[in-house]
Structure formats: C-alpha cells, structure tokens
Design a protein around this motif. Structure first.
Motif, mmCIF file in Angstrom:
data_model
loop_
_atom_site.group_PDB
_atom_site.id
_atom_site.type_symbol
_atom_site.label_atom_id
_atom_site.label_comp_id
_atom_site.label_asym_id
_atom_site.label_seq_id
_atom_site.Cartn_x
_atom_site.Cartn_y
_atom_site.Cartn_z
ATOM 1 N N ARG A 132 -78.917 -127.685 5.109
ATOM 2 C CA ARG A 132 -77.629 -126.990 5.144
ATOM 3 C C ARG A 132 -77.091 -126.593 3.772
ATOM 4 O O ARG A 132 -75.977 -126.092 3.666
ATOM 5 N N ALA A 133 -77.831 -126.841 2.720
ATOM 6 C CA ALA A 133 -77.347 -126.518 1.375
ATOM 7 C C ALA A 133 -77.231 -125.002 1.215
ATOM 8 O O ALA A 133 -78.030 -124.248 1.760
ATOM 9 N N PRO A 134 -76.223 -124.547 0.464
ATOM 10 C CA PRO A 134 -76.076 -123.105 0.272
ATOM 11 C C PRO A 134 -77.158 -122.561 -0.644
ATOM 12 O O PRO A 134 -77.614 -123.231 -1.567
ATOM 13 N N GLY A 135 -77.580 -121.353 -0.372
ATOM 14 C CA GLY A 135 -78.576 -120.689 -1.198
ATOM 15 C C GLY A 135 -79.751 -120.208 -0.388
ATOM 16 O O GLY A 135 -79.851 -120.426 0.813
ATOM 17 N N SER A 195 -80.273 -122.387 -5.432
ATOM 18 C CA SER A 195 -78.816 -122.286 -5.359
ATOM 19 C C SER A 195 -78.352 -120.953 -5.937
ATOM 20 O O SER A 195 -79.109 -120.280 -6.649
ATOM 21 N N PRO A 196 -77.104 -120.585 -5.677
ATOM 22 C CA PRO A 196 -76.580 -119.352 -6.274
ATOM 23 C C PRO A 196 -76.636 -119.356 -7.810
ATOM 24 O O PRO A 196 -76.685 -118.307 -8.434
ATOM 25 N N GLU A 197 -76.668 -120.563 -8.415
ATOM 26 C CA GLU A 197 -76.764 -120.673 -9.872
ATOM 27 C C GLU A 197 -78.201 -120.561 -10.361
ATOM 28 O O GLU A 197 -78.450 -120.558 -11.563
ATOM 29 N N GLY A 198 -79.184 -120.544 -9.435
ATOM 30 C CA GLY A 198 -80.582 -120.398 -9.812
ATOM 31 C C GLY A 198 -81.351 -121.704 -9.917
ATOM 32 O O GLY A 198 -82.502 -121.705 -10.334
ATOM 33 N N MET A 199 -80.746 -122.827 -9.534
ATOM 34 C CA MET A 199 -81.411 -124.129 -9.586
ATOM 35 C C MET A 199 -82.201 -124.355 -8.290
ATOM 36 O O MET A 199 -81.737 -124.020 -7.202
ATOM 37 N N PHE A 200 -83.412 -124.939 -8.426
ATOM 38 C CA PHE A 200 -84.250 -125.233 -7.268
ATOM 39 C C PHE A 200 -84.124 -126.708 -6.923
ATOM 40 O O PHE A 200 -84.066 -127.566 -7.809
ATOM 41 N N SER A 201 -84.101 -127.016 -5.622
ATOM 42 C CA SER A 201 -84.038 -128.410 -5.176
ATOM 43 C C SER A 201 -84.576 -128.516 -3.760
ATOM 44 O O SER A 201 -84.753 -127.510 -3.066
ATOM 45 N N LEU A 202 -84.834 -129.763 -3.330
ATOM 46 C CA LEU A 202 -85.219 -130.026 -1.951
ATOM 47 C C LEU A 202 -83.960 -130.315 -1.156
ATOM 48 O O LEU A 202 -83.102 -131.085 -1.600
#
Length: 96
Positions: free
Chosen positions: A45-48, A33-40
């Motif tokens: 369509r998630a931003p980042g 994410s733009p905040e630097g968090m990683f996720s699946l």
C-alpha cells in the motif's frame, strides 16, 4: 439466484523476475517513492510506482540480469539499490 454467495475475485500480479502470475498477497512489491527512493513494500500500500517480485532472491537476480525492474520503473537502478533490496528480501525469506 438471489441467495448465491458472492465470489470474491483474487487480484493477481506478474513477477518481474520469472514472469509467472501469482496472487497479489504472495508477492512483494518493490516501490519507487515520489522522491525517487526504492524500497520493499510488504503491505502493498505504499505510495509510488510499484513492481512485484516473488519472495526469493533468485527472481530479484533474474529481474536485475534482464533489467526488467529498470523497464518497469523507466529509470536506471543503481547497484547499491539492488544490494539493499536483496538484503531485505533475504531477511523476509528467512523470516518465513
């Protein structure tokens, strides 16, 4: 020629683990994410910034070993992030 059906192009992406090309819908997107968090991102369509993996933990392990995820995101990925991703990926494997 006017009555020919329109051929839809199926988007393909490369798995960062095994390097194989698959239809985008067959892969899972790992997102920073733009905040630097990683996720699946199962919706895709998630931003980042995103990288794609096969829906199995073996490809995640291969991407971790060869540091391909770190190269895709141009940043260091902590061990706890890999553990969290592996846990979520294992849950999506068992759900199928």
């Amino acid at each position: 020629m006017a009555n020919q059906p329109k051929v839809r192009k199926i988007p393909t992406r490369r798995c960062v683990g095994c390097g194989e090309h698959f239809a985008k819908a067959e892969l899972i997107r790992v997102v920073r994410s733009p905040e630097g968090m990683f996720s699946l991102d199962v919706t895709g369509r998630a931003p980042g910034r995103g990288a794609y993996l096969c829906k199995n933990t073996a490809c995640l392990q291969k991407a971790k070993k060869t540091k391909r995820l770190e190269a895709a995101f141009s940043s260091k990925i902590e061990e706890e992030v890999y553990l969290r991703l592996e846990e979520k990926l294992a849950r999506t494997e068992s759900a199928e």
